[in-house]
Design a protein around this motif. Structure first.
Motif, PDB file in Angstrom:
ATOM      1  N   GLN A 221       0.806  -1.255   0.105  1.00 55.41           N
ATOM      2  CA  GLN A 221       0.092  -0.206  -0.080  1.00 55.41           C
ATOM      3  C   GLN A 221       0.785   1.223   0.060  1.00 55.41           C
ATOM      4  OE1 GLN A 221      -3.718   0.383   0.060  1.00 55.41           O
ATOM      5  NE2 GLN A 221      -2.627   2.084  -0.869  1.00 55.41           N
ATOM      6  N   LEU A 222       1.884   1.140   0.753  1.00 55.67           N
ATOM      7  CA  LEU A 222       2.688   2.252   0.861  1.00 55.67           C
ATOM      8  C   LEU A 222       3.554   2.598  -0.652  1.00 55.67           C
ATOM      9  CD1 LEU A 222       4.990   2.194   4.028  1.00 55.67           C
ATOM     10  CD2 LEU A 222       3.193   4.148   3.526  1.00 55.67           C
ATOM     11  N   LEU A 223       3.809   1.502  -1.048  1.00 51.20           N
ATOM     12  CA  LEU A 223       4.374   1.555  -2.410  1.00 51.20           C
ATOM     13  C   LEU A 223       3.456   2.004  -3.376  1.00 51.20           C
ATOM     14  CD1 LEU A 223       6.596  -1.880  -2.061  1.00 51.20           C
ATOM     15  CD2 LEU A 223       7.469   0.717  -2.355  1.00 51.20           C
ATOM     16  N   ALA A 224       2.417   1.537  -3.383  1.00 51.32           N
ATOM     17  CA  ALA A 224       1.181   2.182  -4.548  1.00 51.32           C
ATOM     18  C   ALA A 224       1.099   3.567  -4.137  1.00 51.32           C
ATOM     19  CB  ALA A 224       0.051   1.259  -4.245  1.00 51.32           C
ATOM     20  N   ASP A 225       1.156   4.028  -2.851  1.00 47.31           N
ATOM     21  CA  ASP A 225       0.842   5.405  -2.577  1.00 47.31           C
ATOM     22  C   ASP A 225       1.932   6.158  -3.442  1.00 47.31           C
ATOM     23  OD1 ASP A 225      -1.592   4.771  -1.690  1.00 47.31           O
ATOM     24  OD2 ASP A 225      -1.006   5.097   0.392  1.00 47.31           O
ATOM     25  N   LEU A 226       2.948   5.686  -3.119  1.00 53.87           N
ATOM     26  CA  LEU A 226       4.338   6.553  -3.325  1.00 53.87           C
ATOM     27  C   LEU A 226       4.544   6.552  -4.991  1.00 53.87           C
ATOM     28  CD1 LEU A 226       6.886   7.739  -2.717  1.00 53.87           C
ATOM     29  CD2 LEU A 226       8.106   5.065  -2.367  1.00 53.87           C
ATOM     30  N   LYS A 227       4.244   5.329  -5.804  1.00 51.86           N
ATOM     31  CA  LYS A 227       4.173   5.410  -7.054  1.00 51.86           C
ATOM     32  C   LYS A 227       3.205   6.593  -7.592  1.00 51.86           C
ATOM     33  CE  LYS A 227       3.164   2.286 -11.143  1.00 51.86           C
ATOM     34  NZ  LYS A 227       2.607   1.091 -11.482  1.00 51.86           N
ATOM     35  N   ALA A 228       1.996   6.545  -6.948  1.00 50.63           N
ATOM     36  CA  ALA A 228       1.104   7.619  -7.622  1.00 50.63           C
ATOM     37  C   ALA A 228       1.814   9.091  -7.408  1.00 50.63           C
ATOM     38  CB  ALA A 228      -0.247   7.420  -6.969  1.00 50.63           C
ATOM     39  N   SER A 229       1.912   9.106  -6.358  1.00 53.41           N
ATOM     40  CA  SER A 229       2.428  10.566  -5.685  1.00 53.41           C
ATOM     41  C   SER A 229       3.699  11.139  -6.334  1.00 53.41           C
ATOM     42  CB  SER A 229       2.539  10.527  -4.153  1.00 53.41           C
ATOM     43  OG  SER A 229       3.591   9.995  -3.679  1.00 53.41           O
ATOM     44  N   GLN A 230       4.688  10.143  -6.722  1.00 52.54           N
ATOM     45  CA  GLN A 230       5.882  10.609  -7.097  1.00 52.54           C
ATOM     46  C   GLN A 230       6.290  10.414  -8.551  1.00 52.54           C
ATOM     47  OE1 GLN A 230       8.342  12.499  -5.345  1.00 52.54           O
ATOM     48  NE2 GLN A 230       6.845  12.558  -3.601  1.00 52.54           N
ATOM     49  N   GLY A 231       5.694   9.854  -9.299  1.00 55.87           N
ATOM     50  CA  GLY A 231       5.495   9.656 -10.724  1.00 55.87           C
ATOM     51  C   GLY A 231       6.796   8.869 -11.034  1.00 55.87           C
ATOM     52  N   ASN A 232       7.339   9.834 -11.728  1.00 58.88           N
ATOM     53  CA  ASN A 232       8.754   9.549 -12.531  1.00 58.88           C
ATOM     54  C   ASN A 232      10.146   9.763 -11.570  1.00 58.88           C
ATOM     55  OD1 ASN A 232       7.846   8.206 -14.898  1.00 58.88           O
ATOM     56  ND2 ASN A 232       7.457  10.266 -15.732  1.00 58.88           N
ATOM     57  N   ALA A 233       9.766  10.202 -10.278  1.00 56.50           N
ATOM     58  CA  ALA A 233      10.890  10.588  -9.482  1.00 56.50           C
ATOM     59  C   ALA A 233      11.471   9.346  -9.278  1.00 56.50           C
ATOM     60  CB  ALA A 233      10.265  11.485  -8.437  1.00 56.50           C
ATOM     61  N   ALA A 234      12.836   9.689  -8.678  1.00 53.01           N
ATOM     62  CA  ALA A 234      13.534   8.367  -8.215  1.00 53.01           C
ATOM     63  C   ALA A 234      12.785   7.517  -7.158  1.00 53.01           C
ATOM     64  CB  ALA A 234      14.987   8.809  -7.450  1.00 53.01           C
TER      65      ALA A 234
END
Length: 267
Positions: A221-234
């Motif tokens: 869940q944390l990773l899915a949220d991070l993927k959505a919020s940070q997009g193409n960032a590292a």
């Protein structure tokens, strides 16, 4: 009685005015004690001068410490050359023979520097490269303590807090202290909120620790949220890769929470 009262009133009226009396007494007191008062005035002036001098020398001390730290770090940046004996140019230090030698030299020199310049901003800043060298040498207890000094004493607005919490979390993780590491990475996420440095990496590290603790669904869940919020960032790219690994292990990849998909207000 009325006449006596009237006479008393006239006497009272003819008596020196109270303010004149106290003024005269004050003048006499000042004259007798002029030397004392002059001394007090000098002390007050000197006291202000001392405060100014303390500030001046503090500034000079900070300036000297910062300059010394720069020179020390510059000398520690010289290259590592393994297996090939090289003669340094005149006036230059020889290259390091190994990464270990560089880290050991870093620990020795920065430990001495921090002792010699204790209390300065430069000494506090030196905790970061010192902690990293301690970590690389396997001195995890020392690294936790050193990074902890920075997180304790640095201003909350310092952009380097993210690096300090990250280093502290890595060292705690290496010691097997996963709960403490998770807390350090949570603090790292809070520090990220004050700037753009290493955005999302604290959340990514939290997910890593949760996986290590066997809490893969929570990590996903944390990773899915991070993927959505940070997009193409590292951090977003790392989250995408880690999600793929979890999916291959049979973990269901969840939808991001609504808060993670919200974009910052451009206004």
């Amino acid at each position: 009685m009325a006449e006596k009262s009237e006479k008393m009133t006239k006497q009272e009226l003819s008596a020196p005015d109270a303010f004149q009396l106290y003024g005269a007494e004050a003048s006499d007191w000042l004259m007798k004690r002029s030397q004392i008062i002059s001394t007090v005035a000098v002390v007050l002036v000197v006291g202000g001068l001392i405060a100014a001098l303390v500030q001046y020398f503090n500034n000079r001390s900070e300036e000297a410490a910062a300059k010394q730290l720069g020179q020390t770090l510059e000398s520690l940046e010289r290259p590592v050359v393994e297996g090939v004996p090289l003669q340094p140019a005149a006036g230059e230090l020889p290259p390091f023979k190994s990464e270990k030698e560089r880290d050991e030299t870093t620990v020795t020199e920065l430990t001495k520097f921090r002792t010699d310049h204790k209390g300065t901003d430069a000494a506090l800043t030196a905790a970061l490269p010192l902690g990293k060298a301690q970590y690389r040498l396997g001195n995890y207890d020392g690294a936790v303590a050193t990074f902890g000094e920075y997180t304790k004493d640095a201003p909350k607005s310092s952009p380097l807090l993210t690096a300090a919490y990250e280093g502290q979390g890595y060292a705690q993780e290496a010691k097997g202290q996963l709960d403490q590491a998770l807390e350090s990475f949570k603090q790292m996420s809070k520090a990220e909120a004050s700037g753009e440095f290493m955005q999302g990496m604290g959340q990514y590290h939290q997910a890593r620790i949760l996986v290590a603790q066997g809490k893969k669904d929570e990590a996903a869940q944390l990773l899915a949220d991070l993927k959505a919020s940070q997009g193409n960032a590292a951090a977003g790219r790392l989250a995408t890769e880690r999600l793929a690994v979890l999916a291959a292990q049979g973990v269901k990849v969840p939808e991001p929470t609504p808060a993670a998909t919200q974009k910052p207000d451009a206004g």
